[in-house]
Design a protein around this motif. Structure first.
Motif, PDB file in Angstrom:
ATOM      1  N   ALA A  99      27.260  25.059  26.890  1.00  0.00           N
ATOM      2  CA  ALA A  99      26.036  24.652  26.186  1.00  0.00           C
ATOM      3  C   ALA A  99      24.814  24.793  27.084  1.00  0.00           C
ATOM      4  O   ALA A  99      23.710  25.062  26.609  1.00  0.00           O
ATOM      5  CB  ALA A  99      26.176  23.219  25.703  1.00  0.00           C
TER       6      ALA A  99
ATOM      7  N   ALA B 160      19.393  34.351  18.645  1.00  0.00           N
ATOM      8  CA  ALA B 160      18.935  35.616  19.247  1.00  0.00           C
ATOM      9  C   ALA B 160      19.480  36.812  18.468  1.00  0.00           C
ATOM     10  O   ALA B 160      18.723  37.695  18.044  1.00  0.00           O
ATOM     11  CB  ALA B 160      19.368  35.683  20.712  1.00  0.00           C
TER      12      ALA B 160
ATOM     13  N   SER C  85      23.877  38.809  23.479  1.00  0.00           N
ATOM     14  CA  SER C  85      23.627  37.382  23.719  1.00  0.00           C
ATOM     15  C   SER C  85      24.905  36.694  24.211  1.00  0.00           C
ATOM     16  O   SER C  85      24.976  35.476  24.270  1.00  0.00           O
ATOM     17  CB  SER C  85      23.065  36.694  22.477  1.00  0.00           C
ATOM     18  OG  SER C  85      24.000  36.644  21.427  1.00  0.00           O
TER      19      SER C  85
ATOM     20  N   ARG D 163      19.890  32.781  25.271  1.00  0.00           N
ATOM     21  CA  ARG D 163      20.102  31.666  26.211  1.00  0.00           C
ATOM     22  C   ARG D 163      21.132  32.014  27.286  1.00  0.00           C
ATOM     23  O   ARG D 163      20.780  32.374  28.408  1.00  0.00           O
ATOM     24  CB  ARG D 163      20.547  30.444  25.401  1.00  0.00           C
ATOM     25  CG  ARG D 163      20.734  29.187  26.213  1.00  0.00           C
ATOM     26  CD  ARG D 163      21.034  28.066  25.263  1.00  0.00           C
ATOM     27  NE  ARG D 163      21.420  26.823  25.864  1.00  0.00           N
ATOM     28  CZ  ARG D 163      20.611  25.772  26.053  1.00  0.00           C
ATOM     29  NH1 ARG D 163      19.356  25.853  25.764  1.00  0.00           N
ATOM     30  NH2 ARG D 163      21.070  24.637  26.547  1.00  0.00           N
TER      31      ARG D 163
END
Ligand SMILES: Cc1cc2nc3c(=O)[nH]c(=O)nc-3n(C[C@H](O)[C@H](O)[C@H](O)COP(=O)(O)OP(=O)(O)OC[C@H]3O[C@@H](n4cnc5c(N)ncnc54)[C@H](O)[C@@H]3O)c2cc1C
Length: 477
Positions: free
Chosen positions: A391, A14, A263, A422
């Motif tokens: 994760a 990102a 991010s 994410r």
């Protein structure tokens, strides 16, 4: 002090894509990355000449723009097109994945296959009442027997909790358009319009030396273009001043910026941004949870390995969730005559596996592969362990309300802070989603576009896989 128009937190897909896009509009950025290396979860780890991913990373997308960016970053000859082979291992049998009818029937046996069909009709007549959780949602659509074989164990390994405490959202987001009927048609490799399904997902792009190669190349090219990228620079505080933000790092640096693309975990923003938000927002941040990950890489002779890129382990008797064969991902990842298998364990920081020392983890991984007969006794030659915190963003029963609370606060008080990616948006996604959130946010800043970043992906109609599919954006025209 220099005032940056755009400061980016994180040099994963990102963050680096955000700088890449800004560069196209002639704007140079500053990226602050907490780790010593770039690539985030999409990095490639190198140990003693062996290269492996944090879980295999396919480069696959439905968004042309994403392919264009990947092609801009990497030289053509470095971006391989690789065949895919993957299977599910359950009760000593291998099921082709995606499922193929003949193989699934052969493995299940005619009696179990009939039981599965009967169980499906049963739930059609008596669907579970509360379909708010993953278990009931899936069972209602596939029947209890298929749910138990193909969904329950793997899902519980990934999330480490009972499937009844996982929100149905998680299932509906990735299995939304899939019914038993479609799964059966898929298994016969036929889609709705009767066409044979294309080979799109049978092949995928993959950088010659693993996903890290993509992001290391982007990093070098961005530096050459005049972007500043500071590694080992972990953002700890972002404080709002009249028309700018001051960003402080753990290492003691302070930077001034007008716009921030973040991010770093969305969950951390409420405790990072000053002035502090109200308690509801703070506790929403605290209540967003993560699942952590560790991989044990075992080197074996190539002739002793299986041909798959990866195998899902649905077997409940072992802790390993998936096994990669990195030699099948790219022959350039391994050394002559040998390959590297990556065993994936889904863990929580501090739990038994996370805290186990590397030597014991390597022994455990070896024993489990031998038990599954995926390798012969004493064939593991070397082993390495990699731990990756955060994760997986967890989709529990309250995650979406927690996200909304933080989103609302940012929209009301921090319009110049753009969560991307994410963990940045607490979205269980693929690289392409992270990249598109970055591209669109940069266009909002530089071109004054009004893309709603939170909606990227919401109207998706494409789901990569049943069990492990991550969100992939489909763009509305
Ligand atoms: C096991 C597994 C398999 C996967 N397989 C695939 C696949 O096949 N294909 C695919 O496309 N995607 C796959 N993914 C998803 C992919 O890894 C992510 O979508 C992608 O890496 C997200 O990129 P990102 O930049 O949003 O976040 P990240 O990759 O998480 O990068 C964020 C960066 O921000 C940094 N950071 C965090 N906090 C701070 C801070 N406070 N200050 C400074 N820096 C900070 C981190 O160190 C990190 O480098 C997989 C993920 C996992 C876990």
């Amino acid at each position: 002090m220099n005032t940056y128009e755009i400061l980016i937190i994180g040099a994963g897909p990102a963050g680096l894509t955000a700088a890449w896009e800004a560069n196209k509009h002639g704007l140079k950025t500053l990226i602050l990355e907490g780790d010593k290396e770039v690539g985030g979860i999409s990095r490639t780890v190198e140990r003693n000449g062996w290269r492996f991913d944090i879980g295999g990373h396919r480069f696959f997308t439905k968004v042309d723009e994403v392919y264009e960016i990947w092609d801009e970053i990497l030289e053509k000859e470095d971006f391989l097109l690789r065949p895919r082979m993957s299977r599910i291992y359950y009760k000593n049998k291998f099921y082709d994945y995606p499922l193929k009818a003949s193989n699934a029937l052969l493995n299940l046996g005619i009696i179990e296959a009939i039981r599965c069909v009967l169980s499906y009709f049963y739930v059609r007549i008596r669907p579970p009442k509360n379909q708010d959780n993953f278990e009931n949602w899936v069972a209602a659509r596939f029947g209890w027997r298929l749910y138990n074989i193909f969904f329950k164990t793997y899902t519980e390994k990934v999330w480490g909790v009972d499937a009844t405490s996982i929100g149905a959202d998680w299932a509906s987001q990735r299995i939304k358009n899939l019914s038993l009927m479609k799964a059966i048609l898929n298994a016969f490799q036929i889609n709705k319009s009767g066409e044979i399904i294309t080979t799109l997902i049978d092949k995928f792009k993959y950088p010659k030396y693993g996903p890290g190669m993509m992001w290391e190349t982007a990093y070098k090219k961005l530096l050459d273009q005049g972007h500043e990228i500071n590694l080992s620079s972990r953002v700890l505080e972002i404080s709002k001043n009249d028309d700018h933000y001051l960003v402080s790092t753990k290492e003691g640096e302070i930077y001034k910026a007008k716009n921030i693309l973040s991010s770093m975990p969305l969950a951390h923003l409420p405790k990072t941004i000053k002035p502090e938000p109200i308690d509801r927002v703070k506790s929403s941040g605290e209540n967003l949870k993560f699942r952590d990950f560790l991989s044990v890489a075992l080197v074996i002779k190539e002739e002793d390995a299986f041909p798959d890129n990866w195998i899902y382990i649905h077997e409940p008797d072992v802790k390993v969730g998936r096994v990669q064969n990195y030699g099948s991902w790219s022959p350039f990842m391994v050394k002559e005559g040998k390959t590297c298998l990556g065993l994936e364990y889904f863990v929580n920081i501090g739990d038994e596996l996370w805290s186990m020392d590397d030597e014991n983890l390597i022994s455990l991984a070896t024993e489990e592969l031998e038990k599954l007969s995926l390798i012969k006794k004493n064939s593991a030659l070397e082993g390495y362990v990699v731990r990756m915190p955060k994760a997986y963003p967890v989709y529990d029963l309250n995650y979406s309300e927690n996200i909304s609370n933080i989103e609302e606060w940012l929209k009301e008080e921090h319009l110049n802070i753009y969560p991307i990616g994410r963990n940045g948006m607490h979205r269980y996604n693929n690289q392409d989603h992270s990249m598109m959130t970055a591209v669109k946010s940069v266009r909002n800043i530089i071109l004054g576009e009004t893309n709603d970043i939170w909606k990227i992906n919401v109207e998706e109609d494409y789901h990569e896989e049943i069990n492990t599919g991550r969100s992939a954006p489909v763009q509305k025209e």
